[in-house]
Design a protein around this motif. Structure first.
Motif, PDB file in Angstrom:
ATOM      1  N   TRP A  48       0.850  -1.194   0.000  1.00 11.95           N
ATOM      2  CA  TRP A  48       0.000   0.000   0.000  1.00 11.95           C
ATOM      3  C   TRP A  48       0.885   1.243   0.000  1.00 11.95           C
ATOM      4  O   TRP A  48       1.682   1.450   0.928  1.00 11.95           O
ATOM      5  CB  TRP A  48      -0.911  -0.006   1.210  1.00 11.95           C
ATOM      6  N   LYS A  49       0.750   2.065  -1.023  1.00 13.99           N
ATOM      7  CA  LYS A  49       1.649   3.212  -1.195  1.00 13.99           C
ATOM      8  C   LYS A  49       1.510   4.238  -0.080  1.00 13.99           C
ATOM      9  O   LYS A  49       2.480   4.756   0.435  1.00 13.99           O
ATOM     10  CB  LYS A  49       1.380   3.886  -2.555  1.00 13.99           C
ATOM     11  N   CYS A  50       0.272   4.520   0.338  1.00 18.69           N
ATOM     12  CA  CYS A  50       0.065   5.618   1.283  1.00 18.69           C
ATOM     13  C   CYS A  50       0.638   5.303   2.667  1.00 18.69           C
ATOM     14  O   CYS A  50       1.139   6.196   3.328  1.00 18.69           O
ATOM     15  CB  CYS A  50      -1.405   5.972   1.325  1.00 18.69           C
ATOM     16  N   THR A  51       0.626   4.055   3.100  1.00 20.61           N
ATOM     17  CA  THR A  51       1.150   3.695   4.425  1.00 20.61           C
ATOM     18  C   THR A  51       2.471   2.932   4.351  1.00 20.61           C
ATOM     19  O   THR A  51       3.188   2.838   5.341  1.00 20.61           O
ATOM     20  CB  THR A  51       0.139   2.813   5.179  1.00 20.61           C
ATOM     21  N   GLY A  52       2.778   2.389   3.183  1.00 19.39           N
ATOM     22  CA  GLY A  52       3.979   1.574   3.057  1.00 19.39           C
ATOM     23  C   GLY A  52       3.798   0.166   3.589  1.00 19.39           C
ATOM     24  O   GLY A  52       4.745  -0.628   3.603  1.00 19.39           O
ATOM     25  N   ALA A  53       2.584  -0.166   4.056  1.00 19.22           N
ATOM     26  CA  ALA A  53       2.332  -1.490   4.634  1.00 19.22           C
ATOM     27  C   ALA A  53       2.442  -2.571   3.567  1.00 19.22           C
ATOM     28  O   ALA A  53       2.186  -2.335   2.381  1.00 19.22           O
ATOM     29  CB  ALA A  53       0.948  -1.525   5.266  1.00 19.22           C
ATOM     30  N   ILE A  54       2.838  -3.778   4.015  1.00 17.07           N
ATOM     31  CA  ILE A  54       2.994  -4.921   3.115  1.00 17.07           C
ATOM     32  C   ILE A  54       2.254  -6.124   3.677  1.00 17.07           C
ATOM     33  O   ILE A  54       2.374  -6.435   4.863  1.00 17.07           O
ATOM     34  CB  ILE A  54       4.478  -5.291   2.935  1.00 17.07           C
TER      35      ILE A  54
END
Length: 226
Positions: A55-61
């Motif tokens: 997810w680009k906005c949070t950087g979560a994977i």
């Protein structure tokens, strides 16, 4: 009368293009308009099988199993540390319909950790919670709160064993004051002991016994508290 043969209707060209664009079985990397990225297996244009979503906005994977576009199966979810930018795991375990479901381990801020069962994204079932002060709760949960039978062990080794409701001691239970060598056995309601018996329990070996022992009554040392 002559038979007129009309040309057979052909499939619109866009149908063929759409069929060729279908992602099925093979691994593909796809970027969403908002910058999100998915690399993995597909079925009927849906994430299905093994894959990794960023997810680009949070950087979560999330890396793990997918089923018809949703996280389903076993997988891990990680987020970047706001200071070091290194990734740290938040949850590793089982998922169903895009939510935590089944057995899994969650790491919270401040060295808190939960190991146990989930349902619908909430701690429900059996589980063990480690708190920053060293306390440990082990027992039954319902919708993110201790509920049912469980044990809370405090940093000084004192512990409560008994009933819980909505995250509070409720119903029959025992509180072991190992530092004082005493045991309280009674009934709790919303974290408050309502009625019970206080017994000297290994008082002579306790590290910090009370000043005055409970006088003996018949074969037991106890005080009735109501």
């Amino acid at each position: 009368m002559p038979i007129v043969k009309y040309p057979r209707a052909t499939e619109p060209l866009w149908h063929e293009w759409d069929r060729k664009a279908q992602k099925c079985g093979l691994r593909h990397t796809v970027y969403a308009v908002n910058g999100d990225q998915y690399t993995g297996e597909w079925l009927d244009n849906l994430k299905h099988g093994k894959g990794t979503q960023v997810w680009k906005c949070t950087g979560a994977i999330y890396s793990g199993d997918w089923k018809f576009g949703k996280r389903d199966g076993y997988g891990s979810y990680s987020i970047p540390d706001p200071v070091t930018k290194e990734y740290k795991k938040v949850y590793t375990g089982w998922w169903k319909n895009d939510q935590k479901c089944g057995y899994g381990v969650t790491f919270y801020a401040g060295r808190k950790r939960y190991e146990g069962e989930w349902s619908g994204g909430l701690r429900s079932g059996w589980g063990r919670m480690y708190y920053p002060d060293g306390s440990i709760y082990e027992g039954q949960w319902l919708e993110n709160k201790p509920n049912g039978q469980g044990m809370l062990r405090l940093p000084n080794e004192n512990r409560y064993e008994g009933g819980w409701k909505g995250g509070k001691k409720h119903g029959p239970g025992k509180f072991f004051y190992l530092d004082k060598g005493q045991l309280f056995e009674g009934i709790w309601a919303a974290d408050i002991p309502k009625c019970g018996i206080l017994i000297d329990f290994g008082r002579d070996e306790a590290p910090a016994p009370t000043q005055y022992p409970i006088p003996k009554v018949i074969a037991w040392n106890f005080v009735l508290v109501c």
